[in-house]
Design a protein around this motif. Structure first.
Motif, PDB file in Angstrom:
ATOM      1  N   GLY A  26       0.777  -1.224   0.000  1.00 27.71           N
ATOM      2  CA  GLY A  26       0.000   0.000   0.000  1.00 27.71           C
ATOM      3  C   GLY A  26       0.809   1.274   0.000  1.00 27.71           C
ATOM      4  O   GLY A  26       0.260   2.363   0.189  1.00 27.71           O
ATOM      5  N   LEU A  27       2.107   1.181  -0.262  1.00 25.82           N
ATOM      6  CA  LEU A  27       2.960   2.366  -0.248  1.00 25.82           C
ATOM      7  C   LEU A  27       3.187   2.942  -1.643  1.00 25.82           C
ATOM      8  O   LEU A  27       3.639   4.080  -1.774  1.00 25.82           O
ATOM      9  N   ILE A  28       2.897   2.148  -2.666  1.00 24.25           N
ATOM     10  CA  ILE A  28       3.076   2.581  -4.057  1.00 24.25           C
ATOM     11  C   ILE A  28       1.832   2.193  -4.844  1.00 24.25           C
ATOM     12  O   ILE A  28       1.201   1.168  -4.562  1.00 24.25           O
ATOM     13  N   LEU A  29       1.488   3.025  -5.829  1.00 23.71           N
ATOM     14  CA  LEU A  29       0.387   2.720  -6.734  1.00 23.71           C
ATOM     15  C   LEU A  29       0.954   2.421  -8.122  1.00 23.71           C
ATOM     16  O   LEU A  29       2.018   2.920  -8.494  1.00 23.71           O
ATOM     17  N   PHE A  30       0.225   1.597  -8.876  1.00 28.22           N
ATOM     18  CA  PHE A  30       0.636   1.301 -10.247  1.00 28.22           C
ATOM     19  C   PHE A  30      -0.567   1.357 -11.165  1.00 28.22           C
ATOM     20  O   PHE A  30      -1.625   0.789 -10.862  1.00 28.22           O
ATOM     21  N   GLU A  31      -0.418   2.068 -12.293  1.00 26.73           N
ATOM     22  CA  GLU A  31      -1.421   2.088 -13.351  1.00 26.73           C
ATOM     23  C   GLU A  31      -0.714   1.791 -14.658  1.00 26.73           C
ATOM     24  O   GLU A  31       0.392   2.305 -14.914  1.00 26.73           O
ATOM     25  N   ALA A  32      -1.355   0.986 -15.500  1.00 24.64           N
ATOM     26  CA  ALA A  32      -0.715   0.494 -16.720  1.00 24.64           C
ATOM     27  C   ALA A  32      -0.168   1.616 -17.596  1.00 24.64           C
ATOM     28  O   ALA A  32       0.911   1.514 -18.161  1.00 24.64           O
ATOM     29  N   GLN A  33      -0.907   2.708 -17.737  1.00 22.99           N
ATOM     30  CA  GLN A  33      -0.486   3.788 -18.627  1.00 22.99           C
ATOM     31  C   GLN A  33       0.361   4.849 -17.930  1.00 22.99           C
ATOM     32  O   GLN A  33       0.972   5.683 -18.583  1.00 22.99           O
ATOM     33  N   LYS A  34       0.385   4.814 -16.603  1.00 24.44           N
ATOM     34  CA  LYS A  34       1.084   5.863 -15.854  1.00 24.44           C
ATOM     35  C   LYS A  34       2.319   5.374 -15.118  1.00 24.44           C
ATOM     36  O   LYS A  34       3.164   6.169 -14.725  1.00 24.44           O
ATOM     37  N   GLY A  35       2.421   4.060 -14.914  1.00 20.23           N
ATOM     38  CA  GLY A  35       3.571   3.531 -14.203  1.00 20.23           C
ATOM     39  C   GLY A  35       3.398   3.590 -12.695  1.00 20.23           C
ATOM     40  O   GLY A  35       2.283   3.590 -12.170  1.00 20.23           O
ATOM     41  N   PHE A  36       4.531   3.659 -12.001  1.00 17.56           N
ATOM     42  CA  PHE A  36       4.533   3.630 -10.542  1.00 17.56           C
ATOM     43  C   PHE A  36       4.574   5.047  -9.968  1.00 17.56           C
ATOM     44  O   PHE A  36       5.236   5.928 -10.516  1.00 17.56           O
ATOM     45  N   GLU A  37       3.892   5.232  -8.840  1.00 18.74           N
ATOM     46  CA  GLU A  37       4.010   6.481  -8.097  1.00 18.74           C
ATOM     47  C   GLU A  37       3.821   6.207  -6.608  1.00 18.74           C
ATOM     48  O   GLU A  37       3.178   5.238  -6.211  1.00 18.74           O
ATOM     49  N   VAL A  38       4.413   7.069  -5.802  1.00 19.88           N
ATOM     50  CA  VAL A  38       4.261   6.953  -4.356  1.00 19.88           C
ATOM     51  C   VAL A  38       2.798   7.217  -4.007  1.00 19.88           C
ATOM     52  O   VAL A  38       2.188   8.151  -4.522  1.00 19.88           O
ATOM     53  N   ALA A  39       2.235   6.396  -3.142  1.00 20.06           N
ATOM     54  CA  ALA A  39       0.829   6.556  -2.762  1.00 20.06           C
ATOM     55  C   ALA A  39       0.586   7.935  -2.168  1.00 20.06           C
ATOM     56  O   ALA A  39       1.379   8.401  -1.339  1.00 20.06           O
ATOM     57  N   PRO A  40      -0.484   8.624  -2.590  1.00 20.42           N
ATOM     58  CA  PRO A  40      -0.822   9.914  -1.995  1.00 20.42           C
ATOM     59  C   PRO A  40      -1.330   9.716  -0.568  1.00 20.42           C
ATOM     60  O   PRO A  40      -1.532   8.573  -0.122  1.00 20.42           O
ATOM     61  N   ILE A  41      -1.517  10.796   0.150  1.00 17.35           N
ATOM     62  CA  ILE A  41      -2.082  10.726   1.496  1.00 17.35           C
ATOM     63  C   ILE A  41      -3.424  11.438   1.500  1.00 17.35           C
ATOM     64  O   ILE A  41      -3.664  12.353   0.713  1.00 17.35           O
ATOM     65  N   SER A  42      -4.302  11.006   2.380  1.00 15.11           N
ATOM     66  CA  SER A  42      -5.619  11.624   2.485  1.00 15.11           C
ATOM     67  C   SER A  42      -6.187  11.360   3.868  1.00 15.11           C
ATOM     68  O   SER A  42      -5.795  10.401   4.553  1.00 15.11           O
ATOM     69  N   ALA A  43      -7.115  12.195   4.284  1.00 14.84           N
ATOM     70  CA  ALA A  43      -7.763  12.011   5.580  1.00 14.84           C
ATOM     71  C   ALA A  43      -8.523  10.688   5.620  1.00 14.84           C
ATOM     72  O   ALA A  43      -8.532   9.997   6.643  1.00 14.84           O
ATOM     73  N   ARG A  44      -9.160  10.330   4.507  1.00 17.69           N
ATOM     74  CA  ARG A  44      -9.913   9.078   4.468  1.00 17.69           C
ATOM     75  C   ARG A  44      -8.997   7.880   4.647  1.00 17.69           C
ATOM     76  O   ARG A  44      -9.313   6.939   5.398  1.00 17.69           O
ATOM     77  N   ASP A  45      -7.846   7.889   3.966  1.00 15.26           N
ATOM     78  CA  ASP A  45      -6.903   6.785   4.083  1.00 15.26           C
ATOM     79  C   ASP A  45      -6.364   6.690   5.503  1.00 15.26           C
ATOM     80  O   ASP A  45      -6.256   5.592   6.070  1.00 15.26           O
ATOM     81  N   LEU A  46      -6.045   7.828   6.111  1.00 18.30           N
ATOM     82  CA  LEU A  46      -5.553   7.830   7.485  1.00 18.30           C
ATOM     83  C   LEU A  46      -6.595   7.247   8.431  1.00 18.30           C
ATOM     84  O   LEU A  46      -6.266   6.471   9.340  1.00 18.30           O
ATOM     85  N   ARG A  47      -7.850   7.586   8.223  1.00 16.40           N
ATOM     86  CA  ARG A  47      -8.899   7.064   9.096  1.00 16.40           C
ATOM     87  C   ARG A  47      -9.004   5.535   8.966  1.00 16.40           C
ATOM     88  O   ARG A  47      -9.124   4.832   9.976  1.00 16.40           O
TER      89      ARG A  47
END
Length: 230
Positions: free
Chosen positions: A61-82
Motif C-alpha cells: 500500500g505504499l506505491i500505486l501502479f497504473e498500466a499507462q502511468k507507471g509507478f508512483e508513491v501513494a498519496p495521502i488523504s484524511a480518508r486513508d488515514l482514518r
C-alpha cells in the motif's frame, strides 16, 4: 531507518528496505512518480530487481501502479488515514489481551526499555528539539510493538507491522506530535501493561490512536502537506 538491514542481505531485500524507508520518511514524497531508470541509478540495482521490489511495495500500500502511468508513491488523504487508524486499533486492541496474559519477565523488560527510549525522545521534543523525527517514530513503533509482542501470532504481528508503517508515514509527513498528552498516554499504556490490565489498555489505545485523526483535522495538517489528496 526503521531497522538495520542484516549484513549480507540479498540486493532485493536491501533495496526494498531503502525504498520503503525513503517513502515512510518522506524522501520520496506522496504522489511522486517513480521512474525505473532514475531508481536504478539512485539505488544501484537492476531494473528486474526494482520491478520485484516495487511490486512488493504496491502490495504493502505504499506505491500505486497504473498500466499507462507507471509507478508512483501513494498519496495521502484524511480518508486513508482514518481507515489505517481503524485497522491499527483493531489489531492492537485484539493483540494486547493474549500478549499481556503470556508476557513474562523478559517481555516486561522489553516493554519498559522501549518506553524509556520513547519517553526520553518525547522529552527532547517537548523541549523544542524536533531534529530527529525518524528516531522518535522508530522508538514509538518499538514501544507499541513491544506491547503486543507476546501475543503468540506471527500473522497478527506481520499485519500490524504493515499497518503501523503506513500510519507512521502520516505521523512523519504531518509531524503529528501531540505533545504532553501523547507522552502521558504512553505512560498510562506502560502502567496498564505492567498491571496486565488489557481492558484499560484497549480504552487507552482507542483514544491514543483515534486522537491522531482529530489532531490532523483540527490543525489543518493535510492542507500543509504536498501530495495530499482531497
Amino acid at each position: 531507518m526503521i531497522a538495520a538491514q542484516p549484513p549480507g542481505a540479498p540486493p532485493g531485500e536491501m533495496t526494498h528496505r531503502r525504498l520503503r524507508d525513503d517513502i515512510l520518511f518522506g524522501h520520496l514524497p506522496p504522489g511522486g512518480k517513480l521512474r525505473l531508470e532514475r531508481l536504478r541509478d539512485d539505488y544501484d540495482v537492476s531494473v528486474t530487481t526494482l520491478r520485484e521490489v516495487l511490486a512488493r511495495l504496491v502490495a504493502e500500500g505504499l506505491i500505486l501502479f497504473e498500466a499507462q502511468k507507471g509507478f508512483e508513491v501513494a498519496p495521502i488523504s484524511a480518508r486513508d488515514l482514518r481507515e489505517i487508524s481503524e485497522m491499527r486499533i483493531l489489531l492492537e486492541c485484539h493483540a494486547v489481551g493474549p500478549s499481556f496474559a503470556a508476557g513474562d519477565l523478559e517481555w516486561e523488560a522489553a516493554v519498559v526499555g522501549a518506553h524509556h527510549k520513547l519517553a526520553r525522545m518525547e522529552a527532547r521534543m517537548l523541549a523544542g528539539d524536533r531534529s530527529d523525527t525518524a528516531r522518535w517514530k522508530r522508538y514509538d513503533r518499538e514501544f507499541h510493538v513491544a506491547l503486543i509482542s507476546a501475543c503468540g501470532s506471527a500473522e497478527l504481528l506481520a499485519a500490524h507491522e504493515r499497518i503501523f508503517d503506513r500510519f507512521l508515514r502520516y505521523q512523519v509527513l504531518l509531524v503529528m506530535f501531540r505533545g504532553t498528552v501523547a507522552a502521558e498516554e504512553h505512560n498510562a499504556l506502560l502502567a496498564a501493561a505492567l498491571d496486565r490490565d488489557a481492558d484499560h489498555a484497549r480504552a487507552l489505545l482507542r483514544d491514543h490512536i483515534g486522537a491522531c485523526i482529530d489532531y490532523t483535522v483540527q490543525n489543518g495538517l493535510f492542507g500543509k502537506s504536498p501530495g495530499a489528496a482531497a
